[in-house]
Scaffold this motif. Structure first.
Motif, PDB file in Angstrom:
ATOM      1  N   SER A 483      43.709  33.604  40.540  1.00  0.00           N
ATOM      2  CA  SER A 483      44.818  32.802  41.048  1.00  0.00           C
ATOM      3  C   SER A 483      45.818  33.639  41.825  1.00  0.00           C
ATOM      4  O   SER A 483      46.637  33.107  42.567  1.00  0.00           O
ATOM      5  N   ARG A 484      45.723  34.964  41.674  1.00  0.00           N
ATOM      6  CA  ARG A 484      46.657  35.852  42.356  1.00  0.00           C
ATOM      7  C   ARG A 484      46.008  37.226  42.485  1.00  0.00           C
ATOM      8  O   ARG A 484      45.276  37.675  41.602  1.00  0.00           O
ATOM      9  N   LEU A 485      46.272  37.904  43.607  1.00  0.00           N
ATOM     10  CA  LEU A 485      45.774  39.252  43.854  1.00  0.00           C
ATOM     11  C   LEU A 485      46.939  40.203  44.095  1.00  0.00           C
ATOM     12  O   LEU A 485      47.981  39.797  44.612  1.00  0.00           O
ATOM     13  N   SER A 486      46.730  41.452  43.742  1.00  0.00           N
ATOM     14  CA  SER A 486      47.705  42.485  44.086  1.00  0.00           C
ATOM     15  C   SER A 486      46.948  43.756  44.432  1.00  0.00           C
ATOM     16  O   SER A 486      46.007  44.149  43.733  1.00  0.00           O
ATOM     17  N   GLY A 494      44.038  57.758  44.560  1.00  0.00           N
ATOM     18  CA  GLY A 494      44.385  57.815  45.971  1.00  0.00           C
ATOM     19  C   GLY A 494      43.900  56.644  46.784  1.00  0.00           C
ATOM     20  O   GLY A 494      44.292  56.494  47.934  1.00  0.00           O
ATOM     21  N   PHE A 495      43.042  55.797  46.214  1.00  0.00           N
ATOM     22  CA  PHE A 495      42.540  54.620  46.911  1.00  0.00           C
ATOM     23  C   PHE A 495      43.173  53.360  46.326  1.00  0.00           C
ATOM     24  O   PHE A 495      43.431  53.266  45.122  1.00  0.00           O
ATOM     25  N   GLN A 496      43.391  52.382  47.189  1.00  0.00           N
ATOM     26  CA  GLN A 496      43.932  51.110  46.734  1.00  0.00           C
ATOM     27  C   GLN A 496      42.872  50.323  45.965  1.00  0.00           C
ATOM     28  O   GLN A 496      41.688  50.347  46.302  1.00  0.00           O
ATOM     29  N   ASP A 497      43.313  49.638  44.928  1.00  0.00           N
ATOM     30  CA  ASP A 497      42.463  48.788  44.106  1.00  0.00           C
ATOM     31  C   ASP A 497      43.026  47.369  44.122  1.00  0.00           C
ATOM     32  O   ASP A 497      44.124  47.126  44.616  1.00  0.00           O
ATOM     33  N   ILE A 498      42.262  46.447  43.556  1.00  0.00           N
ATOM     34  CA  ILE A 498      42.707  45.063  43.480  1.00  0.00           C
ATOM     35  C   ILE A 498      42.856  44.648  42.015  1.00  0.00           C
ATOM     36  O   ILE A 498      41.926  44.813  41.211  1.00  0.00           O
ATOM     37  N   LEU A 499      44.036  44.137  41.681  1.00  0.00           N
ATOM     38  CA  LEU A 499      44.249  43.475  40.401  1.00  0.00           C
ATOM     39  C   LEU A 499      44.062  41.988  40.640  1.00  0.00           C
ATOM     40  O   LEU A 499      44.779  41.389  41.446  1.00  0.00           O
ATOM     41  N   ALA A 500      43.081  41.408  39.958  1.00  0.00           N
ATOM     42  CA  ALA A 500      42.766  39.980  40.120  1.00  0.00           C
ATOM     43  C   ALA A 500      43.211  39.243  38.856  1.00  0.00           C
ATOM     44  O   ALA A 500      42.596  39.384  37.791  1.00  0.00           O
ATOM     45  N   LEU A 501      44.300  38.474  38.983  1.00  0.00           N
ATOM     46  CA  LEU A 501      44.835  37.713  37.863  1.00  0.00           C
ATOM     47  C   LEU A 501      44.099  36.387  37.759  1.00  0.00           C
ATOM     48  O   LEU A 501      44.120  35.581  38.688  1.00  0.00           O
ATOM     49  N   LYS A 502      43.453  36.150  36.625  1.00  0.00           N
ATOM     50  CA  LYS A 502      42.681  34.930  36.412  1.00  0.00           C
ATOM     51  C   LYS A 502      43.556  33.883  35.736  1.00  0.00           C
ATOM     52  O   LYS A 502      44.627  34.176  35.181  1.00  0.00           O
ATOM     53  N   PRO A 524      36.394  46.036  34.730  1.00  0.00           N
ATOM     54  CA  PRO A 524      37.091  46.040  33.443  1.00  0.00           C
ATOM     55  C   PRO A 524      38.287  45.105  33.425  1.00  0.00           C
ATOM     56  O   PRO A 524      38.921  44.855  34.461  1.00  0.00           O
ATOM     57  N   THR A 525      38.592  44.579  32.268  1.00  0.00           N
ATOM     58  CA  THR A 525      39.826  43.821  32.061  1.00  0.00           C
ATOM     59  C   THR A 525      40.912  44.814  31.690  1.00  0.00           C
ATOM     60  O   THR A 525      40.789  45.542  30.699  1.00  0.00           O
ATOM     61  N   VAL A 526      41.960  44.874  32.488  1.00  0.00           N
ATOM     62  CA  VAL A 526      42.998  45.885  32.294  1.00  0.00           C
ATOM     63  C   VAL A 526      44.288  45.307  31.718  1.00  0.00           C
ATOM     64  O   VAL A 526      45.200  46.063  31.380  1.00  0.00           O
ATOM     65  N   ALA A 527      44.366  43.978  31.607  1.00  0.00           N
ATOM     66  CA  ALA A 527      45.563  43.363  31.026  1.00  0.00           C
ATOM     67  C   ALA A 527      45.211  41.968  30.540  1.00  0.00           C
ATOM     68  O   ALA A 527      44.281  41.323  31.063  1.00  0.00           O
TER      69      ALA A 527
END
Length: 586
Positions: A483-486, A494-502, A524-527
């Protein structure tokens, strides 16, 4: 011109090498060499003088860390420190080969190497160079299994924290002759010492050229950590190394002479394991006119496409163009360092929000997790689906990218003296159906890009076209449901990653590695427990010059800061509001 060292200092060069874990104990780091009367320079976090000029180090003036607000990298190298004044009288250099006789336009080499010393071209002799007085830099080592299985390791950091130079474009002159000179001189030296020649690989050369362009445009002397894990390194399994040098003239042959004159660099030039190299040469119209990077690799089996020399059969020149990619940088320049005190958005740690009346509010960062009261910096954003803070055009001032509920995508370019320019439409229709994240996804392109997720779970990369229409895209991943990306460097590599909020409040991590695609690995689920999160803003510098974190807007009218500087989410802390009726910009 952006001069970042004392006038008597002419240049810097450094070496980095990797050896197998089966090697003997690491050699004692060698001291930096330095020219008589010159200030020596150590690697690490760049410094900026009190007069505002960027510096890697110096013997005069107040030195404080300087940080590129858009790049952070976890590096094994130690931070740079102010450099002591040189010795008052010439001294004997303990181990400088007599083979090197640098010209006055060159610089004394620093040494940072973990390659076991190879036989020198001649016996050591007395030198008139001053003794350096800098702290040594620990060598960087790679175990056998890391070189044999690069996919299991963290990839190299594309760029590290650096002082932004004044507006200076790289000079686009052909470097083919200089590359050939460096290649030829290195092989002449190896043959003279009874070693096989190294061959040349255009793909490896693109790795070297990208880094040469990067450090030249930023005017920072530093290695790229873990460069051997870059896909363009082609999986070396028998050692890897990197040497760097700069000069105030364009004499490419003297770059090699300086490497020969430093024990650490000399050992790398004469390492019998290496059988392939790539070279990057960049020109600037600043003080240091030539910047050279050479990467050496050892392979049990030579990779396909290996050539006998730059421009050899099938090469198409010293640096044949790689296949076009949406990650390709449109220009080769860095933004100026600006005074943004009067700007609408003053830095990468500011919190921007939209209130219930459509006003755009900025809370300027005033210190670790502290913010000034909100001030109105814009209006008319009531119809925005999402607002993103970014330096879209890389001019040094922060801009506002707006995704409107009507389907358009617009850009309000920031003005350093305050306010924004009239909006420019970057995309027409359909943007309201996508979930977006904005940031520096591509390692070789400092212009921000857009990642967009559609309702079918397809994640796309959209290229930055400046103020032109955004249309070109490439698939990054599939089966992404959020529902949301960051976009943020979650794991501090050093590389950008994506947090995908479900929708269930869990957050999955999609790690990037500087290319268009995400890493092929488990997600992995990080939060957990983020069901009430309505906004995620990636922040840089909120707790310190090199810090990274995310601010969360939660349903109970609070905003939390979660630090990520250690490579994982730390305990949150609340940021004072009031936040009632306000949506957080991303």
């Amino acid at each position: 011109m952006n001069k970042f060292v004392a006038p008597s200092f002419i240049g810097v060069l450094c070496a980095l090498a990797l050896v197998s874990s089966s090697a003997a104990a690491p050699p004692v780091p060698l001291p930096f060499g330095q020219a008589s009367g010159a200030a020596s320079i150590s690697l690490g976090t760049p410094l900026i003088r009190s007069d505002g000029a960027s510096a890697q180090g110096g013997s005069a003036g107040t030195l404080t860390p300087a940080v590129d607000p858009d790049i952070r990298v976890a590096s094994p190298l130690t931070e740079a420190t102010p450099v002591p004044a040189p010795a008052s009288a010439p001294a004997v250099a303990a181990s400088a080969p007599a083979a090197a006789t640098p010209s006055s336009a060159g610089v004394a080499p620093s040494t940072e190497t973990s390659t076991p010393p190879a036989p020198a071209a001649s016996s050591p002799s007395t030198s008139t160079e001053a003794t350096a007085q800098t702290a040594s830099i620990p060598p960087l080592w790679a175990p056998d299994q890391e070189l044999a299985s690069p996919s299991a390791t963290q990839l190299a950091a594309p760029e590290s924290a650096a002082a932004l130079p004044s507006t200076q474009a790289l000079v686009p002159d052909s470097n083919a002759a200089a590359v050939l000179t460096v290649f030829t001189k290195i092989n002449e030296y190896r043959v003279a010492n009874g070693l096989n020649k190294v061959k040349y690989h255009p793909t490896v050369a693109t790795l070297s050229q990208d880094w040469s362009d990067s450090i030249a445009s930023r005017e920072v002397i530093e290695h790229r950590a873990n460069f051997w894990t870059d896909p363009r390194a082609l999986n070396p399994n028998n050692g890897a190394g990197e040497v760097i040098a700069i000069r105030t003239d364009r004499d490419a042959a003297q770059l090699v002479e300086w490497w020969k004159g430093s024990p650490g660099h000399n050992a790398m030039l004469l390492d019998p394991r290496f059988n392939v190299m790539g070279a990057g040469i960049s020109y600037t119209n600043s003080t240091y006119q030539i910047w050279g990077v050479v990467n050496f690799f050892g392979y049990t089996t030579l990779p396909a496409g290996t050539l006998d020399s730059p421009g050899g059969a099938g090469a198409g020149g010293a640096f044949p163009a790689p296949p076009p990619s949406l990650c390709d940088a449109p220009v080769k320049h860095m933004p100026p360092t600006l005074d943004l005190a009067a700007a609408a958005i003053t830095g990468p740690a500011d919190l921007v929000s939209v209130d219930s009346t459509g006003q755009l509010l900025d809370r300027a960062s005033t210190g670790p997790r502290s913010y000034a009261p909100a001030r109105v910096v814009g209006s008319g954003f009531g119809g925005a689906k999402e607002v993103f803070v970014t330096d879209w055009d890389r001019d040094g001032a922060y801009d506002v990218l707006t995704q409107w509920t009507g389907g358009n995508l617009t850009l309000h370019r920031g003005i350093p003296s305050g306010g924004f320019q009239a909006p420019v439409t970057l995309g027409t229709g359909g943007w309201n159906t996508l979930t977006l994240a904005v940031g520096g996804w591509c390692a070789n392109n400092r212009m921000p890009q857009i990642l967009a997720l559609d309702g079918a779970g397809n994640l796309y990369l959209y290229a930055n076209k400046g103020t032109g229409d955004i249309a070109d895209r490439v698939a990054v991943a599939t089966n992404v449901y959020a529902s949301r990306l960051s976009m943020v460097d979650y794991d501090a590599d050093g590389f950008q990653d994506i947090l995908a909020l479900k929708t269930d409040g869990t957050v999955q991590l999609y790690r990037g590695w500087g290319t268009a695609a995400v890493r092929a690995e488990a997600r992995p689920t990080v939060a957990t427990g983020w069901t009430d999160v309505t906004g995620i803003r990636a922040l840089r510098g909120a707790t310190g010059p090199n810090s990274t974190g995310v601010a969360l807007r939660r349903a109970n009218d609070t905003v939390q800061y979660w630090d990520l500087s250690s490579g994982s989410l730390a305990s949150p802390s609340n940021i004072a509001g009031p936040w009632t009726g306000q949506r957080l910009a991303q």
